[in-house]
Design a protein around this motif. Structure first.
Motif, PDB file in Angstrom:
ATOM      1  N   THR A 141      43.259  34.998  29.084  1.00 37.21           N
ATOM      2  CA  THR A 141      43.359  34.399  30.405  1.00 37.21           C
ATOM      3  C   THR A 141      43.564  35.420  31.506  1.00 37.21           C
ATOM      4  N   LYS A 142      44.529  36.297  31.346  1.00 40.54           N
ATOM      5  CA  LYS A 142      44.796  37.307  32.356  1.00 40.54           C
ATOM      6  C   LYS A 142      45.529  38.484  31.713  1.00 40.54           C
ATOM      7  N   ALA A 143      45.560  39.584  32.443  1.00 41.11           N
ATOM      8  CA  ALA A 143      46.127  40.826  31.898  1.00 41.11           C
ATOM      9  C   ALA A 143      47.590  40.661  31.499  1.00 41.11           C
ATOM     10  N   THR A 144      48.363  39.930  32.293  1.00 42.22           N
ATOM     11  CA  THR A 144      49.785  39.774  31.974  1.00 42.22           C
ATOM     12  C   THR A 144      49.987  38.972  30.694  1.00 42.22           C
ATOM     13  N   ASP A 145      49.152  37.969  30.462  1.00 44.25           N
ATOM     14  CA  ASP A 145      49.257  37.210  29.218  1.00 44.25           C
ATOM     15  C   ASP A 145      48.872  38.066  28.018  1.00 44.25           C
ATOM     16  N   ASN A 161      53.884  45.686  35.980  1.00 45.49           N
ATOM     17  CA  ASN A 161      52.850  44.922  36.684  1.00 45.49           C
ATOM     18  C   ASN A 161      52.693  45.585  38.033  1.00 45.49           C
ATOM     19  N   ALA A 173      49.844  46.288  33.576  1.00 44.39           N
ATOM     20  CA  ALA A 173      48.872  45.384  34.184  1.00 44.39           C
ATOM     21  C   ALA A 173      48.592  45.976  35.559  1.00 44.39           C
ATOM     22  N   TYR A 230      46.799  45.895  38.985  1.00 44.34           N
ATOM     23  CA  TYR A 230      46.129  45.083  39.998  1.00 44.34           C
ATOM     24  C   TYR A 230      45.547  46.037  41.035  1.00 44.34           C
ATOM     25  N   GLU A 252      39.768  45.343  29.876  1.00 44.92           N
ATOM     26  CA  GLU A 252      39.442  44.751  31.170  1.00 44.92           C
ATOM     27  C   GLU A 252      38.455  43.607  30.992  1.00 44.92           C
ATOM     28  N   GLN A 272      34.331  39.002  35.433  1.00 46.64           N
ATOM     29  CA  GLN A 272      35.072  38.309  36.492  1.00 46.64           C
ATOM     30  C   GLN A 272      34.897  39.023  37.829  1.00 46.64           C
ATOM     31  N   PRO A 292      39.307  42.046  38.842  1.00 49.36           N
ATOM     32  CA  PRO A 292      40.449  41.481  38.108  1.00 49.36           C
ATOM     33  C   PRO A 292      41.339  42.599  37.553  1.00 49.36           C
TER      34      PRO A 292
END
Length: 190
Positions: A8-12, A102, A140, A142, A173, A177, A181
């Motif tokens: 779903t996303k980098a943090t997950d 993060n 993560a 950003y 990565e 997207q 992302p």
């Protein structure tokens, strides 16, 4: 607490790695406290006998995190530190199992206050020095804001230089997207 099960996303994704390493009684670092979500996540994993050190330069981040931890009765497992992650060795004098970053800015905060490449790289160096064998450091990154692209390039250039006999470095990565992302870097200490 269950980690994310999907891409779903980098943090997950970072949390999926962390749950495989961080156990009750361990010590962890949230290098970028933000709104406290990762601090809560780490505090749940370390259990009653573990500890989480969490860093942020913004007073608002400390206040929000303290409220979250108190509401979930986890504050006693943590030490909230009003300082940058580049200073972590001034506060921590024990081995840690996980260091979590993060990078970017505080969500819903001042987007002009962002992590910087030089302090992040110093924080990574200090985090790696504190990591125990088989511990991991997650980043993560950003990079969709003006300072973020330069920080991403500097951090990736730095982690590529880490000695492969001492560290495994993984770079992940999302390639389909839009809007740059976040990417994830996971470093394991051998």
């Amino acid at each position: 607490m269950m980690a994310a099960k999907y891409l779903t996303k980098a943090t997950d994704l970072a949390k999926n790695f962390i749950v495989s390493v961080l156990k009750a009684g361990d010590v962890a670092i949230d290098a970028t406290m933000g709104n406290g979500n990762d601090t809560v996540f780490l505090a749940e994993l370390v259990g009653e006998t573990g500890k989480v050190y969490a860093f942020d330069i913004q007073e608002r981040a400390l206040q929000q995190t303290e409220i979250k931890l108190s509401n979930q009765q986890l504050i006693h497992r943590t030490e909230l530190i009003h300082s940058g992650h580049e200073n972590m060795r001034q506060y921590i004098h024990e081995e840690v199992s996980v260091v979590m970053f993060n990078l970017g800015y505080l969500p819903k905060g001042d987007h002009h206050i962002v992590t910087k490449a030089h302090t992040t790289i110093e924080g990574i160096k200090q985090g790696l020095a504190l990591l125990k064998t088989n511990g991991i450091l997650t980043l993560a990154i950003y990079h969709g804001h003006p300072e973020g692209l330069g920080e991403k390039e500097a951090v990736l250039a730095f982690v590529k230089t880490l000695n492969q006999k001492l560290f495994n470095v993984l770079h992940m990565e999302f390639i389909n997207q839009a809007n740059r992302p976040p990417i994830l870097v996971v470093i394991e200490k051998k």
